[in-house]
Design an enzyme around this catalytic site. Sequence first.
Site, PDB file in Angstrom:
ATOM      1  N   LYS A  56      -8.000   1.393  -2.453  1.00 52.40           N
ATOM      2  CA  LYS A  56      -7.464   0.891  -1.196  1.00 52.40           C
ATOM      3  C   LYS A  56      -7.246   2.214  -0.173  1.00 52.40           C
ATOM      4  O   LYS A  56      -7.641   1.919   0.824  1.00 52.40           O
ATOM      5  CB  LYS A  56      -6.369   0.212  -1.300  1.00 52.40           C
ATOM      6  CG  LYS A  56      -5.304  -0.080  -0.031  1.00 52.40           C
ATOM      7  CD  LYS A  56      -6.057  -0.859   0.883  1.00 52.40           C
ATOM      8  CE  LYS A  56      -5.440  -1.257   2.158  1.00 52.40           C
ATOM      9  NZ  LYS A  56      -4.419  -1.843   2.271  1.00 52.40           N
ATOM     10  N   LYS A  66       0.054   5.777   8.505  1.00 47.06           N
ATOM     11  CA  LYS A  66       0.352   5.805   7.109  1.00 47.06           C
ATOM     12  C   LYS A  66      -0.408   5.706   5.886  1.00 47.06           C
ATOM     13  O   LYS A  66      -0.335   6.405   5.193  1.00 47.06           O
ATOM     14  CB  LYS A  66       1.430   4.409   6.875  1.00 47.06           C
ATOM     15  CG  LYS A  66       2.179   4.431   5.829  1.00 47.06           C
ATOM     16  CD  LYS A  66       2.662   3.051   5.482  1.00 47.06           C
ATOM     17  CE  LYS A  66       1.461   2.227   4.624  1.00 47.06           C
ATOM     18  NZ  LYS A  66       1.941   1.031   3.949  1.00 47.06           N
ATOM     19  N   THR A  97       0.764  -1.132  -0.081  1.00 46.88           N
ATOM     20  CA  THR A  97       0.009  -0.042   0.032  1.00 46.88           C
ATOM     21  C   THR A  97       0.994   1.270  -0.063  1.00 46.88           C
ATOM     22  O   THR A  97       1.429   1.659   0.839  1.00 46.88           O
ATOM     23  CB  THR A  97      -1.041  -0.102   1.259  1.00 46.88           C
ATOM     24  OG1 THR A  97      -1.773  -1.058   1.365  1.00 46.88           O
ATOM     25  CG2 THR A  97      -1.724   1.199   1.331  1.00 46.88           C
TER      26      THR A  97
END
Length: 340
Positions: free
Chosen positions: A214, A289, A138
Amino acid sequence: MASIAPLKQVFSRSTGATARRGFATTTRLDASYGFIGLGQMGYPMASNLRSKISSSDKMYIHDVNPAVTEQFAKEIGNVEIAQSVRDVAEKSYQQETILTVLPEPHHVQNVFQQMLRPDATLAEAPNNHERLFIDCSTIDPKSSAGVANAVHSSGQGRFVDAPMSGGVVGARAGTLTFMLGASEELVERTTEVLKMMGKRTIHLGPQTSGLKGKLANNYLLALNNIATAEAMNMGVKWGLDPKTLADMINTATGKCWPSEINNPVPGVSENAPAGRDYKGGFGTRLMLKDLKLALQAGAESNIVPHLGAHAQDIYSAVVVDPACKDRDFSVVYRYIGGKE
């Protein structure tokens, strides 16, 4: 974050043979796979992949922690440990699929810079099947696009982004959902690989689309988690039974994954990290994050997510709180003073 410029510099030195090299479509009897990144998600994913591919297929593994690769080889077996990222790329001239599961954008950039460095032996080696790079990390779409361009311009293969959802539990159970960003012609081939590690693959569009999906999902998850923690805290301090309150919410309009599956109040959701002192699960640093990546990608597209900045402040405080850091992100409930 590391710049993508070094990648471009690497490929400016590529030989003409590398850039022009074509690929035949003949299928070999045995396939080969490379897997880089055996962290909390990568380890069980690689384990599931090894169990699903043919025993005669080769699998090369690498991680920055040698102890992890040694453990994997001992526990899972039938793999070969690559001593470096470059070693993964060179182990088999006909290696068909390389998967990466890495923490940060600069890790992805550095790994691909090492793998794609021009090499005469690689340029001259026969390839019966075009190499496919599947990045399940990711990271931000911009960095991913830079890596994809580097892969394609080098002539060494094709690149797709396929971040996943489902957490460590889903990785172990092989029930992950993958968000795929790829050209149409790569969807079927990529899905064949991903289905050995997950339950569902959703093709969202061309390269970077998987990451955008995502990040949108995790942005929503970050906010839902804070809202659930605050709502449960309200109810409990008003004297409501937390389990009864959660049962009501989960049959009403407030239902969401944090309220139903990962409820932040200890004892409400069976097997939720809240019942284990918030240990395990999806870490607060990882949530921060992903939230930062979503806000960064939004800013690059002139999008202003109004609630995101407030959520970022909360998670930034949570990750440095001695009672909350290094725990599941539902520990926000503890941070705001929730009764445990």
